[in-house]
Design an enzyme around this catalytic site. Structure first.
Site, PDB file in Angstrom:
ATOM      1  N   HIS A  65       0.795  -1.080  -0.029  1.00  0.00           N
ATOM      2  CA  HIS A  65      -0.261  -0.077  -0.117  1.00  0.00           C
ATOM      3  C   HIS A  65       0.759   1.246   0.020  1.00  0.00           C
ATOM      4  O   HIS A  65       1.884   1.547   0.573  1.00  0.00           O
ATOM      5  CB  HIS A  65      -0.916  -0.055   1.270  1.00  0.00           C
ATOM      6  N   ASP A 183       6.378   1.556   6.800  1.00  0.00           N
ATOM      7  CA  ASP A 183       5.045   0.799   6.512  1.00  0.00           C
ATOM      8  C   ASP A 183       4.288   1.515   5.529  1.00  0.00           C
ATOM      9  O   ASP A 183       3.718   2.874   6.086  1.00  0.00           O
ATOM     10  CB  ASP A 183       4.404   0.558   7.784  1.00  0.00           C
ATOM     11  N   GLU A 217      -4.873   1.489   2.649  1.00  0.00           N
ATOM     12  CA  GLU A 217      -4.955   0.393   3.485  1.00  0.00           C
ATOM     13  C   GLU A 217      -5.033   0.865   5.050  1.00  0.00           C
ATOM     14  O   GLU A 217      -5.409   0.264   5.975  1.00  0.00           O
ATOM     15  CB  GLU A 217      -3.681  -0.304   3.359  1.00  0.00           C
ATOM     16  N   GLU A 218      -4.499   2.159   5.246  1.00  0.00           N
ATOM     17  CA  GLU A 218      -4.472   2.572   6.552  1.00  0.00           C
ATOM     18  C   GLU A 218      -5.705   2.852   7.222  1.00  0.00           C
ATOM     19  O   GLU A 218      -6.028   3.296   8.527  1.00  0.00           O
ATOM     20  CB  GLU A 218      -3.408   4.127   6.796  1.00  0.00           C
TER      21      GLU A 218
END
Length: 227
Positions: A65, A183, A217-218
């Site tokens: 992502h 990330d 995604e977060e």
């Protein structure tokens, strides 16, 4: 590894809080096209790049992502600072002291710093350690000579503006990358490096391989709609 490192640093230096990912997705798309991979974009903004294999079924996918945690402005405060809410799930403690970039609707950017409401030990004494943790207890000090909500509005800031936590990447002498937002930008760089290695070596995988790059995604929206 030089390719992976170069891509990773570029990704980290490109702000992409959830909801504001166009620039980073454009960069990733250009890299995929440079590799000669077949590329499609879903209506929800997911990139699906394909490396054809000797068989098309069953195929495999690597999901990464491009969005990161960030914030959004919820109020222009009377003291000339910004109240914010998190994009994605992350602690205000993790954000305290972070340098940020604030994006206005007219593409003007401002810089600032996330600070606790009681940040000065000279003024508040032990209360700097006892005030608690949470998003209502932090604010963004903008790097502009403003002291009220009207001043913030005058420089183009408004409720709904995106706030990116600056990554500030650095390479250590031992070869480590220190940065926010590894990330999942480290995952993107590693995946691109793996696909590039296969393509450069003219390896055709047994089954077709896909790289799925998602942009929300977060906040809980992953790659399932792209499979």
């Amino acid at each position: 590894m030089a390719y992976v490192e170069e891509v990773l640093i570029h990704l980290l230096r490109t702000p992409s809080p959830t909801g504001r990912t166009d620039e980073v997705v454009q960069y990733i798309g250009e890299l995929l096209m440079d590799l000669g991979m077949e590329l499609t974009v879903t209506r929800r903004g997911l990139l699906n790049a394909t490396l054809p294999g000797r068989r098309t079924r069953p195929d495999r996918a690597i999901a990464v992502h491009a969005d990161t945690i960030g914030c959004m402005v919820t109020r222009l405060k009377d003291n000339g600072r910004l109240e914010v809410t998190p994009l994605g799930t992350h602690s205000a403690r993790f954000a305290e002291g972070a340098h940020v970039t604030i994006f206005t609707d007219d593409d003007v950017t401002h810089t600032g710093t996330v600070l606790p409401l009681k940040s000065s030990g000279h003024q508040y004494g032990d209360e700097v350690d006892t005030q608690g943790v949470g998003w209502p207890l932090v604010e963004v000090r903008v790097d502009q000579p403003v002291c009220d909500a009207q001043g913030l509005a005058a420089i183009g800031l408004q409720v709904g503006d995106f706030v990116a936590l600056d990554a500030n990447p650095m390479l250590t002498p031992a070869g480590y990358v220190k940065s926010r937002h590894l990330d999942d930008k480290a995952g993107i760089a590693a995946a691109l490096g793996a696909f590039k290695a296969l393509i450069d070596a003219k390896v055709t995988p047994l089954v077709s391989a896909h790289l799925l790059v998602t942009i929300a995604e977060e906040v809980g929206h992953g790659a399932t709609h792209g499979l």
